[in-house]
Write a protein that holds these residues in place. Structure first.
Motif, PDB file in Angstrom:
ATOM      1  N   THR A  82       0.831  -1.195   0.000  1.00  0.00           N
ATOM      2  CA  THR A  82       0.000   0.000   0.000  1.00  0.00           C
ATOM      3  C   THR A  82       0.871   1.254   0.000  1.00  0.00           C
ATOM      4  O   THR A  82       2.097   1.188   0.152  1.00  0.00           O
ATOM      5  CB  THR A  82      -0.926   0.019   1.218  1.00  0.00           C
ATOM      6  N   THR A  83       0.227   2.407  -0.138  1.00  0.00           N
ATOM      7  CA  THR A  83       0.979   3.663  -0.149  1.00  0.00           C
ATOM      8  C   THR A  83       1.648   3.938   1.191  1.00  0.00           C
ATOM      9  O   THR A  83       2.591   4.727   1.261  1.00  0.00           O
ATOM     10  CB  THR A  83       0.061   4.836  -0.511  1.00  0.00           C
ATOM     11  N   SER A  84       1.175   3.300   2.268  1.00  0.00           N
ATOM     12  CA  SER A  84       1.800   3.490   3.579  1.00  0.00           C
ATOM     13  C   SER A  84       2.787   2.392   3.920  1.00  0.00           C
ATOM     14  O   SER A  84       3.341   2.370   5.024  1.00  0.00           O
ATOM     15  CB  SER A  84       0.725   3.562   4.672  1.00  0.00           C
ATOM     16  N   GLY A  85       3.017   1.461   2.996  1.00  0.00           N
ATOM     17  CA  GLY A  85       3.971   0.389   3.218  1.00  0.00           C
ATOM     18  C   GLY A  85       5.145   0.488   2.275  1.00  0.00           C
ATOM     19  O   GLY A  85       5.228   1.382   1.424  1.00  0.00           O
ATOM     20  N   ARG A  86       6.078  -0.434   2.419  1.00  0.00           N
ATOM     21  CA  ARG A  86       7.259  -0.437   1.564  1.00  0.00           C
ATOM     22  C   ARG A  86       7.731  -1.870   1.373  1.00  0.00           C
ATOM     23  O   ARG A  86       7.589  -2.712   2.266  1.00  0.00           O
ATOM     24  CB  ARG A  86       8.374   0.409   2.162  1.00  0.00           C
ATOM     25  N   ILE A  87       8.313  -2.130   0.194  1.00  0.00           N
ATOM     26  CA  ILE A  87       8.870  -3.445  -0.120  1.00  0.00           C
ATOM     27  C   ILE A  87      10.380  -3.331  -0.283  1.00  0.00           C
ATOM     28  O   ILE A  87      10.891  -2.366  -0.866  1.00  0.00           O
ATOM     29  CB  ILE A  87       8.225  -4.027  -1.407  1.00  0.00           C
ATOM     30  N   ASN A  88      11.099  -4.303   0.249  1.00  0.00           N
ATOM     31  CA  ASN A  88      12.553  -4.388   0.060  1.00  0.00           C
ATOM     32  C   ASN A  88      12.859  -5.815  -0.359  1.00  0.00           C
ATOM     33  O   ASN A  88      13.229  -6.655   0.450  1.00  0.00           O
ATOM     34  CB  ASN A  88      13.298  -4.015   1.336  1.00  0.00           C
ATOM     35  N   ALA A  89      12.640  -6.106  -1.648  1.00  0.00           N
ATOM     36  CA  ALA A  89      12.818  -7.451  -2.192  1.00  0.00           C
ATOM     37  C   ALA A  89      14.016  -7.430  -3.113  1.00  0.00           C
ATOM     38  O   ALA A  89      13.951  -6.888  -4.223  1.00  0.00           O
ATOM     39  CB  ALA A  89      11.570  -7.893  -2.946  1.00  0.00           C
ATOM     40  N   GLN A  90      15.114  -8.026  -2.674  1.00  0.00           N
ATOM     41  CA  GLN A  90      16.352  -7.988  -3.448  1.00  0.00           C
ATOM     42  C   GLN A  90      16.913  -9.391  -3.601  1.00  0.00           C
ATOM     43  O   GLN A  90      17.573  -9.906  -2.715  1.00  0.00           O
ATOM     44  CB  GLN A  90      17.376  -7.071  -2.771  1.00  0.00           C
ATOM     45  N   GLY A  91      16.578  -9.995  -4.761  1.00  0.00           N
ATOM     46  CA  GLY A  91      17.198 -11.259  -5.106  1.00  0.00           C
ATOM     47  C   GLY A  91      18.516 -11.017  -5.818  1.00  0.00           C
ATOM     48  O   GLY A  91      19.050  -9.905  -5.843  1.00  0.00           O
ATOM     49  N   THR A  92      19.057 -12.063  -6.425  1.00  0.00           N
ATOM     50  CA  THR A  92      20.295 -11.950  -7.196  1.00  0.00           C
ATOM     51  C   THR A  92      20.119 -12.716  -8.510  1.00  0.00           C
ATOM     52  O   THR A  92      19.153 -13.454  -8.704  1.00  0.00           O
ATOM     53  CB  THR A  92      21.496 -12.525  -6.435  1.00  0.00           C
ATOM     54  N   SER A  93      21.095 -12.577  -9.398  1.00  0.00           N
ATOM     55  CA  SER A  93      21.014 -13.240 -10.697  1.00  0.00           C
ATOM     56  C   SER A  93      21.119 -14.754 -10.582  1.00  0.00           C
ATOM     57  O   SER A  93      20.727 -15.479 -11.513  1.00  0.00           O
ATOM     58  CB  SER A  93      22.124 -12.718 -11.621  1.00  0.00           C
ATOM     59  N   ASN A 207      -3.532  10.650 -13.679  1.00  0.00           N
ATOM     60  CA  ASN A 207      -4.430  11.665 -14.229  1.00  0.00           C
ATOM     61  C   ASN A 207      -5.904  11.328 -14.051  1.00  0.00           C
ATOM     62  O   ASN A 207      -6.740  11.628 -14.880  1.00  0.00           O
ATOM     63  CB  ASN A 207      -4.107  11.971 -15.697  1.00  0.00           C
ATOM     64  N   SER A 208      -6.211  10.681 -12.916  1.00  0.00           N
ATOM     65  CA  SER A 208      -7.599  10.398 -12.577  1.00  0.00           C
ATOM     66  C   SER A 208      -8.110  11.414 -11.570  1.00  0.00           C
ATOM     67  O   SER A 208      -7.347  12.058 -10.852  1.00  0.00           O
ATOM     68  CB  SER A 208      -7.735   8.991 -11.992  1.00  0.00           C
ATOM     69  N   ASP A 209      -9.434  11.532 -11.521  1.00  0.00           N
ATOM     70  CA  ASP A 209     -10.081  12.435 -10.572  1.00  0.00           C
ATOM     71  C   ASP A 209     -11.278  11.705  -9.995  1.00  0.00           C
ATOM     72  O   ASP A 209     -12.372  11.732 -10.545  1.00  0.00           O
ATOM     73  CB  ASP A 209     -10.523  13.722 -11.278  1.00  0.00           C
ATOM     74  N   VAL A 210     -11.053  10.989  -8.918  1.00  0.00           N
ATOM     75  CA  VAL A 210     -12.102  10.171  -8.320  1.00  0.00           C
ATOM     76  C   VAL A 210     -12.276  10.599  -6.872  1.00  0.00           C
ATOM     77  O   VAL A 210     -11.455  10.297  -6.016  1.00  0.00           O
ATOM     78  CB  VAL A 210     -11.753   8.668  -8.410  1.00  0.00           C
ATOM     79  N   THR A 211     -13.327  11.324  -6.597  1.00  0.00           N
ATOM     80  CA  THR A 211     -13.543  11.870  -5.267  1.00  0.00           C
ATOM     81  C   THR A 211     -13.575  10.789  -4.200  1.00  0.00           C
ATOM     82  O   THR A 211     -13.032  10.946  -3.104  1.00  0.00           O
ATOM     83  CB  THR A 211     -14.861  12.674  -5.224  1.00  0.00           C
ATOM     84  N   ALA A 212     -14.176   9.654  -4.531  1.00  0.00           N
ATOM     85  CA  ALA A 212     -14.304   8.581  -3.548  1.00  0.00           C
ATOM     86  C   ALA A 212     -12.953   8.047  -3.101  1.00  0.00           C
ATOM     87  O   ALA A 212     -12.838   7.460  -2.034  1.00  0.00           O
ATOM     88  CB  ALA A 212     -15.144   7.449  -4.125  1.00  0.00           C
ATOM     89  N   ALA A 213     -11.932   8.246  -3.899  1.00  0.00           N
ATOM     90  CA  ALA A 213     -10.593   7.761  -3.558  1.00  0.00           C
ATOM     91  C   ALA A 213      -9.734   8.855  -2.952  1.00  0.00           C
ATOM     92  O   ALA A 213      -8.511   8.734  -2.909  1.00  0.00           O
ATOM     93  CB  ALA A 213      -9.924   7.191  -4.795  1.00  0.00           C
ATOM     94  N   GLU A 222      -8.542  -1.587  -9.379  1.00  0.00           N
ATOM     95  CA  GLU A 222      -9.733  -2.374  -9.710  1.00  0.00           C
ATOM     96  C   GLU A 222      -9.644  -3.768  -9.096  1.00  0.00           C
ATOM     97  O   GLU A 222      -8.618  -4.432  -9.161  1.00  0.00           O
ATOM     98  CB  GLU A 222      -9.856  -2.496 -11.228  1.00  0.00           C
ATOM     99  N   GLY A 223     -10.746  -4.175  -8.482  1.00  0.00           N
ATOM    100  CA  GLY A 223     -10.828  -5.514  -7.921  1.00  0.00           C
ATOM    101  C   GLY A 223     -10.554  -5.568  -6.437  1.00  0.00           C
ATOM    102  O   GLY A 223     -11.095  -6.433  -5.743  1.00  0.00           O
ATOM    103  N   LEU A 224      -9.743  -4.649  -5.898  1.00  0.00           N
ATOM    104  CA  LEU A 224      -9.519  -4.603  -4.457  1.00  0.00           C
ATOM    105  C   LEU A 224     -10.658  -3.838  -3.785  1.00  0.00           C
ATOM    106  O   LEU A 224     -11.344  -3.030  -4.422  1.00  0.00           O
ATOM    107  CB  LEU A 224      -8.193  -3.918  -4.148  1.00  0.00           C
ATOM    108  N   PRO A 225     -10.875  -4.053  -2.498  1.00  0.00           N
ATOM    109  CA  PRO A 225     -11.884  -3.264  -1.783  1.00  0.00           C
ATOM    110  C   PRO A 225     -11.587  -1.768  -1.912  1.00  0.00           C
ATOM    111  O   PRO A 225     -10.430  -1.350  -1.831  1.00  0.00           O
ATOM    112  CB  PRO A 225     -11.729  -3.736  -0.336  1.00  0.00           C
ATOM    113  N   GLU A 226     -12.617  -0.977  -2.112  1.00  0.00           N
ATOM    114  CA  GLU A 226     -12.411   0.470  -2.262  1.00  0.00           C
ATOM    115  C   GLU A 226     -12.226   1.105  -0.894  1.00  0.00           C
ATOM    116  O   GLU A 226     -13.086   1.790  -0.359  1.00  0.00           O
ATOM    117  CB  GLU A 226     -13.570   1.083  -3.041  1.00  0.00           C
ATOM    118  N   ASP A 227     -11.072   0.865  -0.357  1.00  0.00           N
ATOM    119  CA  ASP A 227     -10.658   1.360   0.948  1.00  0.00           C
ATOM    120  C   ASP A 227      -9.401   2.188   0.730  1.00  0.00           C
ATOM    121  O   ASP A 227      -8.384   1.670   0.243  1.00  0.00           O
ATOM    122  CB  ASP A 227     -10.396   0.180   1.894  1.00  0.00           C
TER     123      ASP A 227
END
Length: 565
Positions: A82-93, A207-213, A222-227
């Protein structure tokens, strides 16, 4: 070319891997968490990384997602940053991070336990799952860190990944094997749509304008709960940082998680410039390989292989850069659509707010050194451009799409082309069925002047104005299929996506007679070749050691076909 590991060694590896503890992830990640290769992790539902937490994934870690559990449930395993989370996924070749399915196959018949593909089930009109186009299967049972109802269908993803499907024959164009599922339908046995996928959300402009979001430049995936906290994305920070995602292979996903929605292999909503995304492999997904919904993130070394829909899909004002993108469609009669389906904006864009002709930001992406290889058995194009998309492709190769054109403009995509905001230059186009006629490589909905202008960018002889060739790159080999019907064998040549024609692949790196100079310090300015791969025989392809098709032994290690081992 590299061979699959022997059955004896596979058995020993399977025994070793069975010692890793199985950890079922059943709740959202709300504090800093680390996953390591000493465990295998099962996403039992849609798992969100949120509340300021960082999920760190170590090299070599295997993460599995469960399919949906029942007819009226939409609960596949999926990972959402989510926008409040972060991922640190670092594999190798040599030790990538692998996301794959948690489907189990207790009787070793090559079919997931409880498998049921819901699409026109027996033609019953009152079946709520008719046309929902999704898979359900049995869930895992884990006790004390041990899988009780295994083994996994994808038992050894690091050493012996699943093929795209089971086939009725051994040739490249042979049809997919069919069987009768739990609803009595005859369906093709493909290894896709067996879990969700990975979604990264950020607060870079869209470039969207969705008040509900949450208002301007906000949208829900799309497909996730609108939370707002879970699925909201977009904002006003082009430098937003969602973390690192590097040397990651995502396989067999695309399960439906909402009404009519399939999740892509890697979905990016409003992901910002501060995020590092490179060396990502999406293999056998039920929808697109990659999709960007706005954002500014730059990416390198992406592979979209044997996916069901488009390889690279763009929408909602994406303005990032890309280099070394590789798309390979399967050569069956069912899968693979556009190499690039590129849209500029949606119907709810913010143009109404600003009383402008275009939503803000206007989509403008720039890509160098792509190789898109299509499905010759389907009527598809390398590009579908629409909805006011704008951008550039340079020093790239587009080959073998079975449709009548290479670049297809819809009427709402023509204006920016005529305004000079869509540029193709320094590229090689070729399809054996189209030959060398320039008019066969572009299609405009309006025809007339637009069609003439589009056709003028193609030429069978290099011109300084267009800088595009119609020329057969003469790839060394495009045999996509294992030679045995059950997928356990190897092709004798495999996929070698390096061109041998000198003109088709020529580029001096600084532009000039056979290429186009790079426009940003992000791009590697040194390649003396077109396309995603260095064709020099002594080099190693950057896909080697960590992508699924290379691990299967089908995608070669080196242009000369020799193994690095």
């Amino acid at each position: 070319m590299k061979k699959l590991i022997s059955s004896t060694l596979l058995a020993s590896l399977a025994a070793a891997s069975s010692q890793a503890a199985i950890v079922q992830v059943t709740a959202d990640i709300t504090s800093d968490t680390t996953w390591t290769s000493s465990n295998e992790y099962i996403l039992t539902d849609i798992i969100y990384v949120r509340d300021g937490a960082t999920l760190t994934i170590g090299e070599g870690t295997i993460i599995r997602g469960e399919p949906s559990s029942g007819n009226f449930t939409f609960d596949p395993g999926a990972l959402v940053i989510t926008t409040s989370g972060r991922i640190n996924a670092q594999g190798t070749s040599t030790n990538p991070i692998i996301f794959t399915t948690a489907a189990v196959d207790s009787n070793l018949d090559g079919i997931a336990d409880g498998y049921d593909f819901f699409e026109d089930d027996n033609g019953t009109p009152d079946n709520a799952d008719d046309d929902s186009n999704r898979v359900v299967a049995d869930q895992t049972v884990v006790t004390g860190g041990v899988l009780q109802n295994g083994p996994f269908l994808d038992a050894n993803p690091a050493t012996s990944p699943l093929p795209a499907a089971l086939y009725t024959g051994s040739g490249e164009f042979d049809p997919i094997q069919t069987f009768v599922d739990g609803s009595g339908d005859t369906v093709g046995l493909e290894y896709r749509q067996l879990w969700g996928g990975v979604i990264i959300l950020g607060e870079a402009p869209i470039n969207s304008d969705v008040t509900a979001a949450g208002g301007l430049n906000r949208q829900f995936i799309e497909g996730l709960p609108e939370d707002e906290a879970l699925s909201g994305y977009g904002g006003f920070n082009p430098n937003d940082n969602s973390g690192v995602f590097s040397y990651v292979s995502i396989r067999h996903g695309g399960e439906v998680i909402g009404s009519g929605n399939e999740i892509n292999g890697l979905t990016m909503g409003g992901v910002g410039f501060g995020t590092q995304i490179d060396h990502v492999d999406v293999y056998c997904n039920a929808d697109d390989g990659f999709e960007w919904f706005g954002g500014t993130v730059n990416t390198k070394y992406l592979t979209s292989i044997f996916n069901n829909d488009d390889a690279f899909d763009v929408d909602e004002g994406f303005t990032g850069l890309g280099q070394f993108w590789f798309a390979l469609m399967n050569a069956d009669t069912e899968n693979g659509d556009k190499g690039a389906e590129h849209d500029g904006e949606t119907g709810d864009g913010n143009d109404a707010t600003f009383s402008t002709s275009f939503s803000i930001p206007k989509t403008y992406m720039v890509v160098y050194n792509a190789t898109y290889i299509g499905n010759p058995n389907k009527s598809t194009e390398a590009f579908r451009l629409r909805d006011n998309w704008g951008g550039e492709y340079h020093n790239s190769i587009f080959y073998g799409f079975g449709g009548s054109d290479a670049i297809e403009f819809e009427s709402d995509g023509e204006g920016r082309f005529l305004g000079g905001e869509i540029i193709f230059s320094g590229n090689t186009f070729f399809d054996p069925n189209k030959g060398l006629t320039a008019a066969s490589y572009g299609k405009s909905a309006s025809g007339g002047f637009v069609e003439t202008a589009l056709d003028s960018i193609f030429s069978s002889t290099f011109g300084t104005t267009t800088a595009n060739f119609i020329k057969d790159p003469a790839f060394r080999s495009l045999n996509r299929r294992d030679t045995t019907a059950d997928g356990s064998g190897l092709s004798t040549v495999g996929v070698n996506p390096t061109p041998t024609d000198a003109q088709a692949r020529a580029n001096n790196g600084g532009g000039g007679s056979f290429g186009v100079p790079v426009t940003s310090t992000f791009f590697d300015a040194t390649p003396n070749y077109k396309g995603a791969f260095d064709p020099s025989t002594g080099t190693t392809l950057w896909t080697t050691g960590w992508t699924a098709l290379n691990a299967r032994g089908v995608l070669v290690d080196r242009p000369d076909g020799n193994s690095i081992n």
